[in-house]
Design a protein around this motif. Structure first.
Motif, mmCIF file in Angstrom:
data_model
loop_
_atom_site.group_PDB
_atom_site.id
_atom_site.type_symbol
_atom_site.label_atom_id
_atom_site.label_comp_id
_atom_site.label_asym_id
_atom_site.label_seq_id
_atom_site.Cartn_x
_atom_site.Cartn_y
_atom_site.Cartn_z
ATOM 1 N N TYR B 95 0.852 -1.197 0.000
ATOM 2 C CA TYR B 95 0.000 0.000 0.000
ATOM 3 C C TYR B 95 0.882 1.239 0.000
ATOM 4 O O TYR B 95 0.644 2.193 -0.748
ATOM 5 N N LEU B 96 1.913 1.225 0.849
ATOM 6 C CA LEU B 96 2.767 2.408 0.932
ATOM 7 C C LEU B 96 3.627 2.556 -0.312
ATOM 8 O O LEU B 96 3.897 3.658 -0.769
ATOM 9 N N LEU B 97 4.027 1.421 -0.879
ATOM 10 C CA LEU B 97 4.953 1.465 -2.015
ATOM 11 C C LEU B 97 4.231 1.783 -3.335
ATOM 12 O O LEU B 97 4.696 2.596 -4.131
ATOM 13 N N PHE B 98 3.099 1.121 -3.565
ATOM 14 C CA PHE B 98 2.422 1.261 -4.857
ATOM 15 C C PHE B 98 1.161 2.103 -4.771
ATOM 16 O O PHE B 98 0.948 3.004 -5.569
ATOM 17 N N PHE B 99 0.300 1.773 -3.810
ATOM 18 C CA PHE B 99 -1.040 2.349 -3.812
ATOM 19 C C PHE B 99 -0.994 3.855 -3.578
ATOM 20 O O PHE B 99 -1.512 4.637 -4.366
ATOM 21 N N ILE B 100 -0.340 4.248 -2.462
ATOM 22 C CA ILE B 100 -0.372 5.668 -2.099
ATOM 23 C C ILE B 100 0.273 6.540 -3.191
ATOM 24 O O ILE B 100 -0.373 7.476 -3.682
ATOM 25 N N PRO B 101 1.497 6.222 -3.645
ATOM 26 C CA PRO B 101 2.062 7.071 -4.704
ATOM 27 C C PRO B 101 1.198 7.058 -5.963
ATOM 28 O O PRO B 101 0.922 8.104 -6.545
ATOM 29 N N VAL B 103 -2.060 6.381 -6.409
ATOM 30 C CA VAL B 103 -3.369 7.028 -6.339
ATOM 31 C C VAL B 103 -3.223 8.531 -6.072
ATOM 32 O O VAL B 103 -4.005 9.328 -6.591
ATOM 33 N N VAL B 104 -2.204 8.922 -5.303
ATOM 34 C CA VAL B 104 -1.979 10.361 -5.122
ATOM 35 C C VAL B 104 -1.686 11.008 -6.476
ATOM 36 O O VAL B 104 -2.271 12.041 -6.828
ATOM 37 N N ALA B 105 -0.813 10.364 -7.249
ATOM 38 C CA ALA B 105 -0.531 10.885 -8.584
ATOM 39 C C ALA B 105 -1.797 10.927 -9.421
ATOM 40 O O ALA B 105 -2.030 11.873 -10.183
ATOM 41 N N PHE B 106 -2.624 9.924 -9.240
ATOM 42 C CA PHE B 106 -3.854 9.825 -10.012
ATOM 43 C C PHE B 106 -4.791 10.996 -9.685
ATOM 44 O O PHE B 106 -5.345 11.629 -10.576
ATOM 45 N N VAL B 107 -4.939 11.278 -8.397
ATOM 46 C CA VAL B 107 -5.815 12.381 -7.999
ATOM 47 C C VAL B 107 -5.247 13.703 -8.495
ATOM 48 O O VAL B 107 -5.965 14.546 -9.048
ATOM 49 N N TRP B 108 -3.971 13.854 -8.343
ATOM 50 C CA TRP B 108 -3.306 15.083 -8.763
ATOM 51 C C TRP B 108 -3.488 15.279 -10.273
ATOM 52 O O TRP B 108 -3.936 16.343 -10.734
ATOM 53 N N ALA B 109 -3.155 14.231 -11.027
ATOM 54 C CA ALA B 109 -3.292 14.308 -12.480
ATOM 55 C C ALA B 109 -4.737 14.581 -12.862
ATOM 56 O O ALA B 109 -5.022 15.414 -13.733
ATOM 57 N N GLY B 110 -5.645 13.904 -12.178
ATOM 58 C CA GLY B 110 -7.055 14.094 -12.485
ATOM 59 C C GLY B 110 -7.508 15.503 -12.186
ATOM 60 O O GLY B 110 -8.318 16.088 -12.914
ATOM 61 N N TYR B 111 -6.944 16.080 -11.118
ATOM 62 C CA TYR B 111 -7.309 17.446 -10.763
ATOM 63 C C TYR B 111 -6.891 18.421 -11.855
ATOM 64 O O TYR B 111 -7.684 19.252 -12.308
ATOM 65 N N ILE B 155 -5.032 0.680 5.068
ATOM 66 C CA ILE B 155 -3.710 0.683 5.705
ATOM 67 C C ILE B 155 -3.865 0.528 7.210
ATOM 68 O O ILE B 155 -3.158 -0.275 7.849
ATOM 69 N N ILE B 156 -4.835 1.274 7.779
ATOM 70 C CA ILE B 156 -5.062 1.159 9.229
ATOM 71 C C ILE B 156 -5.464 -0.264 9.572
ATOM 72 O O ILE B 156 -5.031 -0.832 10.573
#
Lengths: 674, 210
Positions: B95-101, B103-111, B155-156
């Motif tokens: 999750y920390l290695l693949f998911f977070i980077p 999906v964060v990039a995804f949201v940013w790009a989508g924005y 993650i939690i």
């Protein structure tokens, strides 16, 4: 921790270490090497069990960023973000993938119509005299039901509940029974309308229409091979599948038919006498007439088929302006036969340009004069034909018809002989079985044929056919639920209470199906999003090029390449699901196909057939676990696996047959879309 | 803590289920469009755009819902054999290695993508005079944000599992293969299955291989 776990983990560790050992020193590393590293890591990443869509997405972003960074560090971040969102958006606005949620929705609706027990029972009675009757009925039920729903797990579970105890009770060998259920249940991902073929079409850029037309042959061949195997086995080893006792085969006649049965042992003659004669005690004339009409259905069907064949056989050779003729046909059909139900309007209306949407107005205008001209002389003849047939290609004037070819008379003779034989042996029991089939087998078969027919003959796009199919599935569910409630409803205000309970239940069915559809589509389409980001980065790094070079440098013949590819896919099918194989690994194979002159369509059919084995290869075959979940406790997983093996062998034979005789799959698409 | 996790689950589920009704309207819309085009000879130019938007929104917004029900496809050949703690540890790392980077990039790009689309009030690129596309493109960052939120909850969960040694529970949801429901559908009871067991034993060629 268990030994397997250590084994698996150490294999993965070995792969990672190998990757890094084989990689050149960081200073000498090119982008292509990074691409290969990416491919190696993704295999490990998938095996670690993290949701694949996000593994692909994360890895794609990271390696894509590295690729851009090596060119221009300043704008790399912006570029990878652009690439990412473009890829995601291309999945969101993909006009091929849109058919997936619709077909999935149709599948869930049909599954919840709860007609499978009726389907199995009627098929079981219909095949009672065939050797291995129950196994044959199981495979046919599975094939039909799996085709309509496409949900392997549900089909295997349902058949495990219905057919498995029935077969065990009849003394069938456990292994044979388990094999028939698991193998039959998996047919749904091959026989169209299958979601697998849509996904492959979207990945490979092959027309889904052609894939559907092509998958008919292999799909039915596989089903026929299964059935053939079961029949032969039952003949050779009756101890494995003893014939059914008479008590299991007998058909209980309802009271009406029992009274009518006094009119003679042949149902056709008996009903004829009852209809024309003075009447039978205790049976209303109206119901006799109804029964007689039901009896006539096979005859009407044969006449309809002959009519359509005649139209095809004598259709004028110079059919250039098909659009106009088809238009005219559609118009006439609509006028001539208003009784064609609303469902068949989707079918009957035909615009040969139906694949492009929206249909171009100019084409229609141009076609209009032709349409009216053609319509006049043909109107009378069409009115006759249109009642029987639903494929209006026959708007051509009578004068231009070709002479009737000899083969038509052969078909005609066969049809007549079939009818004579059928009605000669049309006993009351057979009539009753036929009526049961009419209420279970035929509605489903007609739904599937309508959906597929309209796609394959170009009357509707897969999306449109899927939507209409989903609507049909909903109507099917409504109809079956209504009749089920009708039987149990109290006599007091029967209609309103039945309608109320049906509507309530249908609401629940639609709701559940919609939720499941959302989850399944999200699963497939997010995987697609992740994979398209991944493969874009992979291509960006030049990994694809290295693979191409490498494969081409091996100097394989097309046959060798094909065998290699199929073996790899077979091996991948062992640990992975078909979605992952198609979405992640097909993009690597597809660019290689032109080098070997392999048609991507043909390759797709082989892959679809090959992935059947993925469901049956132990120890991870999903079908076996679904069956085990509902089996009596003494049926071991090993017995189920052992039962699946012969069917896996048949799959491999089918794969070889398709490879040796490509016409099995390619004939229909090549004939239809020249 | 568990309550907060379940609350986020509920939000994701509610949104996913609300948008899943789009499949019903999509079915009805296309069926009507087919009828309207062929039978009434009155096609609508906007229909294709609307179909695409419905489909895209449907699956994007269901992403978090699917994640909250653990419905995204995983390669579970080995994963299934792992003890819960190892599962959680691997999941947490990935999750920390693949998911977070990712999906964060995804949201940013989508924005950025959606903002650009809003700036020019982008219309359809399929039909002339088609419906506006900027709301559709806004779906990308929104769906990504919900996915990110659900990912944090997951993650939690991993951390909780690492501590407790067992996975925290999830809310029930409609299952693709719900054996109990299927049993009811075909009127098979557990006793019927148990009754069939005697045939396996008496015929003797079923169960344990001899």
């Amino acid at each position: 921790m268990r030994k397997e776990v250590w084994f698996g983990l150490s294999i993965m560790a070995a792969v990672v270490i190998m990757l890094f050992v084989l990689m050149p020193a960081p200073s000498a590393m090119t982008n292509g090497h990074l691409g290969l590293l990416m491919l190696g890591l993704i295999v490990v990443g998938i095996m670690l069990g993290f949701p694949t869509a996000f593994t692909l997405m994360g890895m794609g972003v990271f390696f894509g960023w590295l690729a851009y960074y090596s060119v221009d560090p300043k704008i790399a971040t912006r570029q990878i973000l652009d690439l990412m969102v473009q890829r995601a958006y291309s999945v969101m606005s993909n006009d091929v993938l849109i058919a997936i949620p619709l077909f999935v929705f149709m599948g869930y609706l049909v599954e919840r119509a709860a007609l499978i027990d009726r389907l199995f029972k009627s098929l079981h009675l219909a095949t009672a005299r065939v050797p291995g009757a129950l196994a044959v009925a199981t495979i046919v039920t599975c094939a039909i039901f799996a085709t309509a729903t496409g949900i392997v797990g549900a089909v295997v579970t349902l058949m495990g509940l219905l057919a498995f105890p029935a077969m065990l009770k009849a003394g069938y060998n456990t292994k044979v029974a388990a094999g028939a259920i698991t193998a039959g249940g998996c047919l749904g991902i091959l026989i169209p309308p299958s979601v697998l073929l849509i996904v492959y079409g979207a990945v490979a850029g092959v027309s889904v229409v052609k894939l559907y037309a092509g998958a008919f042959g292999p799909g039915f061949m596989l089903a026929a091979l299964y059935i053939g195997y079961v029949i032969v086995l039952a003949k050779l080893r009756p101890d494995l599948m003893p014939p059914l006792p008479a008590s299991e085969r007998s058909v209980a006649l309802p009271p009406t038919l029992q009274r009518l049965a006094t009119k003679g042992s042949n149902a056709f003659a008996g009903l004829w006498r009852a209809t024309t004669g003075t009447g039978t005690a205790g049976v209303q004339k109206g119901s006799v007439l109804g029964q007689f009409l039901v009896t006539l259905i096979p005859a009407l069907f044969v006449v309809a088929v002959l009519g359509v064949t005649w139209q095809f056989a004598t259709a004028p050779a110079a059919l250039i302006d098909t659009a106009g003729l088809v238009e005219a046909g559609a118009k006439n059909t609509a006028e001539a036969s208003e009784e064609l139900s609303s469902a068949s309007t989707a079918l009957g209306d035909s615009d040969s340009s139906g694949l492009q949407e929206p249909p171009s107005e100019t084409a229609k205008d141009a076609a209009a004069p032709v349409a009216t001209d053609a319509a006049k002389p043909a109107a009378a003849e069409l009115a006759k034909a249109a009642v029987a047939e639903k494929t209006p290609i026959a708007a051509a004037p009578e004068a231009e018809r070709l002479p009737v070819p000899t083969w038509f008379w052969i078909v005609f003779g066969a049809g007549v002989v079939f009818l004579v034989v059928l009605y000669r042996y049309w006993s009351w029991e057979r009539f009753e079985v036929f009526k049961m089939l009419l209420s279970s087998f035929f509605p489903l078969a007609i739904l599937i044929l309508m959906v597929l027919g309209s796609i394959v003959f170009g009357l509707a796009t897969p999306t449109e056919a899927a939507a209409v199919g989903a609507l049909g599935g909903g109507l099917l569910a409504a109809g079956y639920r209504f009749t089920a409630h009708w039987r149990t409803a109290s006599p007091k205000d029967k209609v309103s209470s039945t309608v109320r309970t049906t509507a309530k239940e249908l609401g629940g069915i639609v709701k559940e199906s919609a939720f499941l559809t959302a989850k399944t589509s999200a699963m497939v389409c997010w995987l697609f999003v992740g994979s398209s980001i991944f493969s874009a980065s992979f291509a960006l790094l030049g990994g694809q090029e290295i693979i191409n070079h490498w494969v081409l440098s091996m100097d394989l013949t097309p046959v060798q390449f094909m065998i290699l590819a199929q073996v790899i896919i077979f091996l991948l099918g062992w640990p992975l699901e078909w979605t992952e194989i198609i979405v992640i690994f097909m993009p690597i194979f597809i660019p290689l196909l032109p080098h070997f002159n392999i048609d991507p369509l043909f390759f797709g059919l082989l892959v679809a057939l090959n992935l059947q084995t993925a469901f049956l290869s132990p120890p991870v075959a999903m079908a076996a676990f679904y069956l085990k979940g509902v089996s009596p406790k003494h049926v071991t997983l090993n017995a189920i696996f052992a039962g699946m093996l012969p069917f896996m062998g048949i799959q491999i034979i089918a794969l070889i047959l398709l490879y040796v005789f490509p016409a099995i799959g390619m004939w229909l698409p090549q004939t239809l879309y020249k | 803590m568990q309550n907060m996790l379940l609350f986020v689950d509920k939000v994701s589920t509610w949104i996913g289920q609300a948008f899943s009704w789009l499949i019903v309207s999509l079915t009805v819309l296309i069926s009507w469009e087919v009828f309207s085009r062929y039978a009434l000879d009155h096609p609508h130019a906007w229909a294709f755009d609307v179909m695409i938007m419905m489909y895209g929104t449907l699956f994007m917004m269901a992403g978090a819902y699917t994640l909250s029900k653990n419905g995204h496809v995983r390669g579970d050949v080995l994963y299934g054999f792992f003890p819960p703690r190892l599962q959680a540890g691997l999941d947490l790392a990935l999750y920390l290695l693949f998911f977070i980077p990712g999906v964060v990039a995804f949201v940013w790009a989508g924005y950025i993508y959606a903002a650009e689309s809003w700036a020019i009030r982008e219309g359809s690129n399929i039909t002339a005079d088609g419906p506006p596309y900027y709301p559709f493109k806004t779906v990308i960052p929104i769906a990504g944000a919900f996915l990110l939120l659900q990912g944090i909850v997951e993650i939690i969960r991993c951390v909780m599992c690492l501590r407790a040694g067992d996975w925290p529970s999830r809310e029930e949801d409609v299952q693709e293969v719900d054996v109990d429901k299927l049993k009811k559908m075909v009127h098979v009871k557990d006793s019927d299955i148990a009754a069939a067991d005697k045939y396996v034993v008496t015929h003797g060629h079923g169960g344990e291989s001899k």
